[in-house]
Design an enzyme around this catalytic site. Structure first.
Site, PDB file in Angstrom:
ATOM      1  N   PRO A 160       0.837  -1.212   0.000  1.00 41.04           N
ATOM      2  CA  PRO A 160       0.000   0.000   0.000  1.00 41.04           C
ATOM      3  C   PRO A 160       0.868   1.256   0.000  1.00 41.04           C
ATOM      4  O   PRO A 160       1.827   1.347   0.749  1.00 41.04           O
ATOM      5  CB  PRO A 160      -0.779  -0.097   1.314  1.00 41.04           C
ATOM      6  CG  PRO A 160      -0.685  -1.513   1.736  1.00 41.04           C
ATOM      7  CD  PRO A 160       0.610  -2.038   1.177  1.00 41.04           C
ATOM      8  N   GLU A 161       0.541   2.192  -0.880  1.00 43.64           N
ATOM      9  CA  GLU A 161       1.216   3.480  -0.901  1.00 43.64           C
ATOM     10  C   GLU A 161       0.209   4.543  -0.457  1.00 43.64           C
ATOM     11  O   GLU A 161      -0.876   4.210   0.007  1.00 43.64           O
ATOM     12  CB  GLU A 161       1.769   3.761  -2.310  1.00 43.64           C
ATOM     13  CG  GLU A 161       2.761   2.692  -2.768  1.00 43.64           C
ATOM     14  CD  GLU A 161       3.394   2.991  -4.129  1.00 43.64           C
ATOM     15  OE1 GLU A 161       3.527   4.171  -4.476  1.00 43.64           O
ATOM     16  OE2 GLU A 161       3.746   2.032  -4.829  1.00 43.64           O
TER      17      GLU A 161
END
Ligand SMILES: [Zn+2]
Length: 277
Positions: A2-3
């Site tokens: 996840p960014e």
């Protein structure tokens, strides 16, 4: 992994269901989540805390309590959160923690690879902890190209490596770094300090544009990312370069190339992003 857009999507879905709610009971069943602290002790500390705000800085989800304390959640590789009415959580062998709220609904934390972390910070620790680990928030109104320029000016590393460093700018990971560099027409291997002001401006715009688009599509679904509502993001259908080696560049038709930068798979267009010029 996840960014920023994925974590922001989690934050937006979680905020309305947990803000103003009290943590009634907390079960943490994986000691890795809170190490070196004892998970039962952390769970006891969290019980009774009332959520004031679900905040975010870069890839950190920050659950701010009315007491001033904050729970910092980092999803790392495969962490995810889901929310369900009482008794409706499905069985899940990868569930690492469950928070039951004072409306009897549950927030469950799942993590297949177990790199995620939960850290409870005292009021005076919160800002300094976060500030020492992550740079400015790229989507904040106050974030300007000059801030990026200041960070890049002293870096001889390839520009991609520089923007992957969370202290340069918060929340940019492998996917959005490649997307931003393509938008800015910058070769990922160019030393960061060699970028002229105009190109830094283009990169600043590229970073914001890529992240905003990611948020608008509720993030990218690669491996098992899910939003708290159980949906998958749609950004992966709109990547310009990431994961597209051999496919034509949407701007010029040249096949996208894949190289390695800073140990990470890196996709770029050899024609739009020349090493010189
Ligand atoms: Zn191109």
């Amino acid at each position: 992994m996840p960014e920023l857009p994925e974590v922001e999507t989690v934050r937006r879905q979680l905020a309305p269901v947990v803000e103003g709610r009290r943590f009634e009971t907390v079960r943490i069943v994986d000691a890795r989540l809170t190490r070196p602290l004892d998970p039962d002790e952390v769970a006891r500390e969290l019980e009774g805390e009332t959520v004031e705000l679900v905040d975010r800085r870069g890839k950190y989800l920050i659950v701010r309590f009315e007491s001033g304390r904050a729970l910092l959640i980092h999803l790392r590789m495969t962490g995810s959160l889901s929310h369900a009415p009482s008794g409706e959580l499905p069985d899940d062998p990868y569930r690492r923690a469950v928070v039951t709220l004072d409306d009897t609904s549950d927030v469950a934390y799942r993590d297949v690879r177990r790199f995620g972390t939960w850290l409870l910070l005292e009021p005076e620790e919160v800002e300094s902890y976060v500030d020492s680990r992550v740079g400015r928030e790229p989507l904040a109104e106050a974030y300007k190209a000059k801030h990026l320029a200041e960070k890049l000016a002293s870096r001889k590393a390839p520009v991609k490596a520089a923007i992957l460093d969370q202290r340069t700018v918060a929340g940019v990971g492998n996917i959005y770094a490649d997307e931003a560099l393509w938008r800015a027409r910058i070769h990922p291997l160019i030393p960061a300090h060699e970028l002229e002001p105009e190109r830094v401006k283009a990169l600043h715009r590229g970073i914001r544009k890529s992240l905003e688009l990611g948020i608008a599509r509720q993030g990218s679904t690669l491996s098992d990312y899910r939003t708290p509502n159980g949906e998958s993001g749609q950004m992966q259908h709109e990547f310009k370069v990431y994961g597209r080696d051999g496919e034509p560049c949407e701007r010029c038709g040249t096949p996208i190339d894949k190289i390695r930068v800073a140990g990470r798979g890196t996709w770029y267009c050899p024609r739009c992003q020349p090493y010189r010029g």
